[in-house]
Write a protein that holds these residues in place. Structure first.
Motif, PDB file in Angstrom:
ATOM      1  N   MET A 238      51.149  38.869  76.926  1.00  0.00           N
ATOM      2  CA  MET A 238      50.040  38.708  77.346  1.00  0.00           C
ATOM      3  C   MET A 238      48.628  38.480  76.667  1.00  0.00           C
ATOM      4  O   MET A 238      47.899  37.651  76.542  1.00  0.00           O
ATOM      5  N   GLU A 239      48.663  39.162  75.454  1.00  0.00           N
ATOM      6  CA  GLU A 239      47.612  39.238  74.684  1.00  0.00           C
ATOM      7  C   GLU A 239      47.771  37.983  73.670  1.00  0.00           C
ATOM      8  O   GLU A 239      46.734  37.257  73.439  1.00  0.00           O
ATOM      9  N   LYS A 240      49.147  37.528  73.523  1.00  0.00           N
ATOM     10  CA  LYS A 240      49.027  36.354  72.606  1.00  0.00           C
ATOM     11  C   LYS A 240      48.670  35.171  73.354  1.00  0.00           C
ATOM     12  O   LYS A 240      48.020  33.924  72.825  1.00  0.00           O
ATOM     13  N   GLU A 241      49.088  34.969  74.514  1.00  0.00           N
ATOM     14  CA  GLU A 241      48.629  33.828  75.491  1.00  0.00           C
ATOM     15  C   GLU A 241      47.007  34.008  75.643  1.00  0.00           C
ATOM     16  O   GLU A 241      46.625  32.779  75.627  1.00  0.00           O
ATOM     17  N   HIS A 242      46.524  35.104  75.810  1.00  0.00           N
ATOM     18  CA  HIS A 242      45.137  35.113  75.929  1.00  0.00           C
ATOM     19  C   HIS A 242      44.237  34.587  74.786  1.00  0.00           C
ATOM     20  O   HIS A 242      43.229  34.053  74.660  1.00  0.00           O
ATOM     21  N   LEU A 243      45.027  34.917  73.506  1.00  0.00           N
ATOM     22  CA  LEU A 243      44.277  34.638  72.287  1.00  0.00           C
ATOM     23  C   LEU A 243      44.370  33.229  72.033  1.00  0.00           C
ATOM     24  O   LEU A 243      43.442  32.530  71.743  1.00  0.00           O
ATOM     25  N   GLU A 244      45.562  32.521  72.630  1.00  0.00           N
ATOM     26  CA  GLU A 244      45.652  31.242  72.401  1.00  0.00           C
ATOM     27  C   GLU A 244      44.839  30.123  73.353  1.00  0.00           C
ATOM     28  O   GLU A 244      44.106  29.142  72.701  1.00  0.00           O
ATOM     29  N   VAL A 245      44.125  30.942  74.518  1.00  0.00           N
ATOM     30  CA  VAL A 245      43.549  30.145  75.205  1.00  0.00           C
ATOM     31  C   VAL A 245      42.133  30.208  74.706  1.00  0.00           C
ATOM     32  O   VAL A 245      41.314  29.311  74.793  1.00  0.00           O
ATOM     33  N   ILE A 246      41.924  31.395  74.075  1.00  0.00           N
ATOM     34  CA  ILE A 246      40.620  31.583  73.544  1.00  0.00           C
ATOM     35  C   ILE A 246      40.666  30.653  72.294  1.00  0.00           C
ATOM     36  O   ILE A 246      39.324  29.904  72.013  1.00  0.00           O
ATOM     37  N   LEU A 247      41.320  30.504  71.396  1.00  0.00           N
ATOM     38  CA  LEU A 247      41.558  29.515  70.124  1.00  0.00           C
ATOM     39  C   LEU A 247      41.263  28.132  70.702  1.00  0.00           C
ATOM     40  O   LEU A 247      40.686  27.296  70.053  1.00  0.00           O
ATOM     41  N   GLU A 248      41.943  27.731  71.767  1.00  0.00           N
ATOM     42  CA  GLU A 248      41.940  26.508  72.234  1.00  0.00           C
ATOM     43  C   GLU A 248      40.558  26.186  72.748  1.00  0.00           C
ATOM     44  O   GLU A 248      39.868  24.927  72.523  1.00  0.00           O
ATOM     45  N   SER A 249      39.901  27.218  73.255  1.00  0.00           N
ATOM     46  CA  SER A 249      38.496  26.929  73.679  1.00  0.00           C
ATOM     47  C   SER A 249      37.608  26.666  72.487  1.00  0.00           C
ATOM     48  O   SER A 249      36.723  26.031  72.537  1.00  0.00           O
ATOM     49  N   ILE A 250      37.613  27.577  71.482  1.00  0.00           N
ATOM     50  CA  ILE A 250      36.959  27.404  70.230  1.00  0.00           C
ATOM     51  C   ILE A 250      37.124  26.170  69.569  1.00  0.00           C
ATOM     52  O   ILE A 250      36.235  25.385  69.258  1.00  0.00           O
ATOM     53  N   ASP A 251      38.365  25.665  69.677  1.00  0.00           N
ATOM     54  CA  ASP A 251      39.050  24.405  69.137  1.00  0.00           C
ATOM     55  C   ASP A 251      38.028  23.243  69.554  1.00  0.00           C
ATOM     56  O   ASP A 251      37.549  22.441  69.150  1.00  0.00           O
ATOM     57  N   SER A 252      37.919  23.108  71.028  1.00  0.00           N
ATOM     58  CA  SER A 252      37.455  22.227  71.940  1.00  0.00           C
ATOM     59  C   SER A 252      35.771  22.288  71.514  1.00  0.00           C
ATOM     60  O   SER A 252      35.295  21.261  71.628  1.00  0.00           O
ATOM     61  N   LYS A 253      35.314  23.418  71.390  1.00  0.00           N
ATOM     62  CA  LYS A 253      34.149  23.354  71.093  1.00  0.00           C
ATOM     63  C   LYS A 253      33.526  22.995  69.876  1.00  0.00           C
ATOM     64  O   LYS A 253      32.544  22.397  69.719  1.00  0.00           O
ATOM     65  N   PHE A 254      34.495  23.239  68.618  1.00  0.00           N
ATOM     66  CA  PHE A 254      34.090  22.671  67.347  1.00  0.00           C
ATOM     67  C   PHE A 254      34.295  21.076  67.400  1.00  0.00           C
ATOM     68  O   PHE A 254      33.644  20.446  66.700  1.00  0.00           O
ATOM     69  N   ASP A 255      35.364  20.534  68.377  1.00  0.00           N
ATOM     70  CA  ASP A 255      35.466  19.306  68.452  1.00  0.00           C
ATOM     71  C   ASP A 255      34.016  18.602  68.918  1.00  0.00           C
ATOM     72  O   ASP A 255      33.574  17.688  68.605  1.00  0.00           O
ATOM     73  N   LEU A 256      33.451  19.519  70.033  1.00  0.00           N
ATOM     74  CA  LEU A 256      32.209  18.876  70.383  1.00  0.00           C
ATOM     75  C   LEU A 256      31.084  18.739  69.492  1.00  0.00           C
ATOM     76  O   LEU A 256      30.308  17.723  69.360  1.00  0.00           O
ATOM     77  N   VAL A 257      31.108  19.877  68.553  1.00  0.00           N
ATOM     78  CA  VAL A 257      30.131  19.936  67.617  1.00  0.00           C
ATOM     79  C   VAL A 257      30.316  18.855  66.671  1.00  0.00           C
ATOM     80  O   VAL A 257      29.378  18.246  66.106  1.00  0.00           O
ATOM     81  N   ILE A 258      31.512  18.500  65.961  1.00  0.00           N
ATOM     82  CA  ILE A 258      31.851  17.463  65.139  1.00  0.00           C
ATOM     83  C   ILE A 258      31.581  16.111  65.731  1.00  0.00           C
ATOM     84  O   ILE A 258      30.941  15.307  65.006  1.00  0.00           O
ATOM     85  N   GLU A 259      31.846  15.827  67.059  1.00  0.00           N
ATOM     86  CA  GLU A 259      31.311  14.817  67.710  1.00  0.00           C
ATOM     87  C   GLU A 259      29.877  14.382  67.601  1.00  0.00           C
ATOM     88  O   GLU A 259      29.296  13.584  67.458  1.00  0.00           O
ATOM     89  N   GLY A 260      29.200  15.551  67.981  1.00  0.00           N
ATOM     90  CA  GLY A 260      27.840  15.535  68.072  1.00  0.00           C
ATOM     91  C   GLY A 260      26.971  15.149  66.429  1.00  0.00           C
ATOM     92  O   GLY A 260      26.323  14.410  66.256  1.00  0.00           O
ATOM     93  N   TYR A 261      27.705  15.761  65.674  1.00  0.00           N
ATOM     94  CA  TYR A 261      27.302  15.535  64.229  1.00  0.00           C
ATOM     95  C   TYR A 261      27.587  14.069  63.801  1.00  0.00           C
ATOM     96  O   TYR A 261      26.757  13.384  63.343  1.00  0.00           O
TER      97      TYR A 261
END
Length: 92
Positions: A1-24
């Motif tokens: 369960m913790e592994k899946e939760h961590l993967e969801v958080i990492l995907e969320s962070i990854d998508s936020k980085f993508d937004l920052v890079i797109e804005g840049y």
């Protein structure tokens, strides 16, 4: 369960980085476009300033010629003593 939760958080962070890079990247393109337009405007201003300088030089040249002509006419008038029969003109 913790592994899946961590993967969801990492995907969320990854998508936020993508937004920052797109804005840049968007800002980078806008800055490049603005810089190119600014260079064109500066070049156009320099051409207009150069043209204005030529016009000012031409006006100065013509004005100098007219002033010289007026000075020559005044000298000729002062040298002509017959023109001063009624009034006496003296240089001070």
């Amino acid at each position: 369960m913790e592994k899946e939760h961590l993967e969801v958080i990492l995907e969320s962070i990854d998508s936020k980085f993508d937004l920052v890079i797109e804005g840049y990247n968007t800002l980078d393109r806008k800055i490049d476009t603005f810089r190119a337009e600014l260079k064109e405007d500066i070049a156009l201003c320099n051409v207009r300033i150069d043209a204005l300088g030529v016009k000012i030089d031409n006006v100065e040249s013509r004005l100098s010629e007219k002033i010289d002509a007026v000075a020559a006419d005044l000298s000729a008038h002062r040298a002509d003593t017959e023109a001063h029969t009624i009034y006496r003109v003296r240089e001070t």
